[in-house]
Design a protein around this motif. Structure first.
Motif, PDB file in Angstrom:
ATOM      1  N   PHE A  63       0.291  10.576  -4.342  1.00 28.64           N
ATOM      2  CA  PHE A  63       0.541  12.021  -4.400  1.00 28.64           C
ATOM      3  C   PHE A  63       0.438  12.640  -3.014  1.00 28.64           C
ATOM      4  O   PHE A  63       1.293  13.429  -2.610  1.00 28.64           O
ATOM      5  CB  PHE A  63      -0.451  12.671  -5.372  1.00 28.64           C
ATOM      6  CG  PHE A  63      -0.269  14.151  -5.512  1.00 28.64           C
ATOM      7  CD1 PHE A  63       0.803  14.657  -6.214  1.00 28.64           C
ATOM      8  CD2 PHE A  63      -1.163  15.028  -4.951  1.00 28.64           C
ATOM      9  CE1 PHE A  63       0.981  16.034  -6.353  1.00 28.64           C
ATOM     10  CE2 PHE A  63      -1.000  16.397  -5.069  1.00 28.64           C
ATOM     11  CZ  PHE A  63       0.081  16.902  -5.783  1.00 28.64           C
ATOM     12  N   THR A  64      -0.602  12.274  -2.252  1.00 25.19           N
ATOM     13  CA  THR A  64      -0.754  12.842  -0.914  1.00 25.19           C
ATOM     14  C   THR A  64       0.333  12.358   0.022  1.00 25.19           C
ATOM     15  O   THR A  64       0.814  13.123   0.868  1.00 25.19           O
ATOM     16  CB  THR A  64      -2.140  12.520  -0.320  1.00 25.19           C
ATOM     17  OG1 THR A  64      -2.347  11.124  -0.325  1.00 25.19           O
ATOM     18  CG2 THR A  64      -3.237  13.203  -1.098  1.00 25.19           C
ATOM     19  N   LEU A  65       0.748  11.099  -0.102  1.00 26.82           N
ATOM     20  CA  LEU A  65       1.848  10.612   0.730  1.00 26.82           C
ATOM     21  C   LEU A  65       3.136  11.370   0.439  1.00 26.82           C
ATOM     22  O   LEU A  65       3.867  11.744   1.363  1.00 26.82           O
ATOM     23  CB  LEU A  65       2.079   9.119   0.498  1.00 26.82           C
ATOM     24  CG  LEU A  65       1.119   8.148   1.158  1.00 26.82           C
ATOM     25  CD1 LEU A  65       1.494   6.714   0.793  1.00 26.82           C
ATOM     26  CD2 LEU A  65       1.137   8.318   2.665  1.00 26.82           C
ATOM     27  N   LEU A  66       3.409  11.605  -0.835  1.00 30.77           N
ATOM     28  CA  LEU A  66       4.629  12.333  -1.191  1.00 30.77           C
ATOM     29  C   LEU A  66       4.551  13.793  -0.751  1.00 30.77           C
ATOM     30  O   LEU A  66       5.568  14.372  -0.370  1.00 30.77           O
ATOM     31  CB  LEU A  66       4.855  12.227  -2.696  1.00 30.77           C
ATOM     32  CG  LEU A  66       5.272  10.843  -3.195  1.00 30.77           C
ATOM     33  CD1 LEU A  66       5.231  10.776  -4.711  1.00 30.77           C
ATOM     34  CD2 LEU A  66       6.652  10.476  -2.681  1.00 30.77           C
ATOM     35  N   LEU A  67       3.365  14.386  -0.790  1.00 28.06           N
ATOM     36  CA  LEU A  67       3.220  15.753  -0.277  1.00 28.06           C
ATOM     37  C   LEU A  67       3.472  15.823   1.225  1.00 28.06           C
ATOM     38  O   LEU A  67       4.073  16.778   1.719  1.00 28.06           O
ATOM     39  CB  LEU A  67       1.819  16.291  -0.574  1.00 28.06           C
ATOM     40  CG  LEU A  67       1.578  16.894  -1.941  1.00 28.06           C
ATOM     41  CD1 LEU A  67       0.141  17.367  -2.079  1.00 28.06           C
ATOM     42  CD2 LEU A  67       2.528  18.040  -2.208  1.00 28.06           C
ATOM     43  N   GLN A  68       3.002  14.825   1.952  1.00 27.28           N
ATOM     44  CA  GLN A  68       3.208  14.789   3.397  1.00 27.28           C
ATOM     45  C   GLN A  68       4.664  14.594   3.755  1.00 27.28           C
ATOM     46  O   GLN A  68       5.131  15.067   4.791  1.00 27.28           O
ATOM     47  CB  GLN A  68       2.370  13.696   4.032  1.00 27.28           C
ATOM     48  CG  GLN A  68       0.889  13.983   4.015  1.00 27.28           C
ATOM     49  CD  GLN A  68       0.067  12.825   4.538  1.00 27.28           C
ATOM     50  OE1 GLN A  68       0.597  11.766   4.863  1.00 27.28           O
ATOM     51  NE2 GLN A  68      -1.237  13.015   4.597  1.00 27.28           N
ATOM     52  N   MET A  69       5.414  13.886   2.909  1.00 30.67           N
ATOM     53  CA  MET A  69       6.826  13.635   3.187  1.00 30.67           C
ATOM     54  C   MET A  69       7.674  14.891   3.027  1.00 30.67           C
ATOM     55  O   MET A  69       8.639  15.088   3.735  1.00 30.67           O
ATOM     56  CB  MET A  69       7.371  12.555   2.256  1.00 30.67           C
ATOM     57  CG  MET A  69       6.966  11.155   2.656  1.00 30.67           C
ATOM     58  SD  MET A  69       7.564   9.904   1.513  1.00 30.67           S
ATOM     59  CE  MET A  69       9.308  10.195   1.489  1.00 30.67           C
TER      60      MET A  69
END
Length: 125
Positions: A118-124
Protein backbone atom coordinates in the motif's frame (compact mmCIF):
# COMPACT_ATOMS: atom_id res chain seq x y z
CA UNK A 1 -35.92 -15.52 31.81
CA UNK A 2 -33.91 -18.07 33.70
CA UNK A 3 -30.15 -18.19 33.89
CA UNK A 4 -30.07 -21.40 31.84
CA UNK A 5 -31.58 -19.71 28.80
CA UNK A 6 -29.01 -16.94 28.68
CA UNK A 7 -26.13 -17.61 26.34
CA UNK A 8 -22.81 -15.89 26.49
CA UNK A 9 -21.05 -15.35 23.23
CA UNK A 10 -17.34 -14.96 22.90
CA UNK A 11 -16.25 -12.49 20.27
CA UNK A 12 -13.81 -13.85 17.75
CA UNK A 13 -11.59 -12.27 15.12
CA UNK A 14 -11.81 -15.44 13.00
CA UNK A 15 -14.64 -14.23 10.69
CA UNK A 16 -12.42 -11.40 9.47
CA UNK A 17 -9.66 -13.81 8.52
CA UNK A 18 -12.11 -16.27 6.96
CA UNK A 19 -13.49 -13.41 4.86
CA UNK A 20 -10.03 -12.46 3.63
CA UNK A 21 -9.29 -16.17 3.07
CA UNK A 22 -12.43 -16.67 1.01
CA UNK A 23 -11.97 -13.52 -1.07
CA UNK A 24 -8.33 -14.36 -1.74
CA UNK A 25 -9.18 -17.93 -2.69
CA UNK A 26 -11.90 -16.85 -5.09
CA UNK A 27 -9.66 -14.23 -6.66
CA UNK A 28 -6.81 -16.71 -7.02
CA UNK A 29 -9.06 -19.39 -8.50
CA UNK A 30 -10.52 -17.08 -11.12
CA UNK A 31 -7.54 -14.92 -12.09
CA UNK A 32 -4.50 -17.19 -11.86
CA UNK A 33 -5.47 -19.32 -14.89
CA UNK A 34 -6.17 -16.17 -16.89
CA UNK A 35 -2.81 -14.61 -15.95
CA UNK A 36 -1.00 -17.86 -16.84
CA UNK A 37 -2.85 -18.00 -20.16
CA UNK A 38 -1.99 -14.41 -21.06
CA UNK A 39 1.63 -14.25 -19.89
CA UNK A 40 2.54 -17.90 -20.52
CA UNK A 41 0.85 -18.61 -23.84
CA UNK A 42 -0.88 -15.73 -25.62
CA UNK A 43 1.97 -13.20 -25.42
CA UNK A 44 4.80 -15.65 -26.26
CA UNK A 45 2.80 -17.05 -29.21
CA UNK A 46 2.19 -13.52 -30.50
CA UNK A 47 -1.61 -13.70 -30.22
CA UNK A 48 -1.61 -10.68 -27.89
CA UNK A 49 0.70 -7.78 -28.75
CA UNK A 50 3.53 -7.51 -26.24
CA UNK A 51 3.46 -3.71 -26.58
CA UNK A 52 0.45 -3.57 -24.28
CA UNK A 53 2.54 -5.04 -21.48
CA UNK A 54 5.60 -2.78 -21.59
CA UNK A 55 6.94 -0.90 -18.59
CA UNK A 56 5.50 2.50 -19.49
CA UNK A 57 1.97 1.16 -19.98
CA UNK A 58 1.96 -0.87 -16.77
CA UNK A 59 3.56 1.96 -14.77
CA UNK A 60 0.95 4.36 -16.10
CA UNK A 61 -1.78 1.96 -14.96
CA UNK A 62 -0.18 1.47 -11.53
CA UNK A 63 0.04 5.22 -10.87
CA UNK A 64 -3.71 5.76 -11.20
CA UNK A 65 -5.89 5.36 -8.10
CA UNK A 66 -7.92 2.53 -9.60
CA UNK A 67 -4.82 0.76 -10.94
CA UNK A 68 -3.13 0.96 -7.54
CA UNK A 69 -6.30 -0.40 -5.90
CA UNK A 70 -6.48 -3.31 -8.33
CA UNK A 71 -2.79 -4.15 -7.81
CA UNK A 72 -3.20 -3.97 -4.03
CA UNK A 73 -6.17 -6.36 -4.17
CA UNK A 74 -4.34 -8.72 -6.57
CA UNK A 75 -1.38 -8.94 -4.18
CA UNK A 76 -2.99 -8.71 -0.73
CA UNK A 77 -5.98 -11.04 -0.98
CA UNK A 78 -4.11 -14.09 -2.35
CA UNK A 79 -1.43 -13.46 0.29
CA UNK A 80 -4.03 -13.48 3.10
CA UNK A 81 -5.51 -16.65 1.59
CA UNK A 82 -2.12 -18.36 1.48
CA UNK A 83 -1.07 -17.44 5.00
CA UNK A 84 -4.45 -18.43 6.46
CA UNK A 85 -4.06 -21.80 4.75
CA UNK A 86 -0.51 -22.16 6.09
CA UNK A 87 -1.71 -21.29 9.60
CA UNK A 88 -4.32 -24.05 9.52
CA UNK A 89 -1.89 -26.48 7.85
CA UNK A 90 0.42 -26.13 10.86
CA UNK A 91 -2.42 -27.43 13.01
CA UNK A 92 -3.00 -30.30 10.57
CA UNK A 93 0.69 -31.19 10.77
CA UNK A 94 0.36 -31.61 14.52
CA UNK A 95 1.92 -28.31 15.61
CA UNK A 96 -0.71 -27.43 18.19
CA UNK A 97 1.09 -25.71 21.04
CA UNK A 98 1.45 -21.97 20.97
CA UNK A 99 -1.20 -21.15 18.37
CA UNK A 100 -0.91 -17.49 19.36
CA UNK A 101 2.58 -17.09 17.91
CA UNK A 102 1.45 -18.90 14.77
CA UNK A 103 -1.42 -16.46 14.34
CA UNK A 104 0.81 -13.46 14.95
CA UNK A 105 3.39 -14.76 12.49
CA UNK A 106 0.91 -15.71 9.76
CA UNK A 107 -1.51 -12.82 9.94
CA UNK A 108 1.17 -10.34 10.99
CA UNK A 109 3.21 -11.12 7.89
CA UNK A 110 0.16 -10.79 5.64
CA UNK A 111 -0.71 -7.46 7.28
CA UNK A 112 2.88 -6.18 7.04
CA UNK A 113 3.16 -7.02 3.34
CA UNK A 114 -0.24 -5.47 2.65
CA UNK A 115 0.81 -2.23 4.36
CA UNK A 116 4.18 -2.31 2.55
CA UNK A 117 2.52 -2.72 -0.87
CA UNK A 118 0.00 0.00 0.00
CA UNK A 119 2.77 2.46 0.89
CA UNK A 120 4.73 1.61 -2.25
CA UNK A 121 1.67 2.22 -4.41
CA UNK A 122 0.99 5.51 -2.61
CA UNK A 123 4.55 6.64 -3.28
CA UNK A 124 4.21 5.77 -6.97
CA UNK A 125 1.10 7.88 -7.55
Amino acid sequence: MSEMNKKTYVRSHEPIFWGLFGAGGMLTAFLTPVMILITGLLIPLGIIDQGNFNYQTLHGFATTWYGAGIILVLIALPLWHTLHRIFHALHDLGIKRGRDWQQVLSYGFAFAVTVFVFTLLLQMS
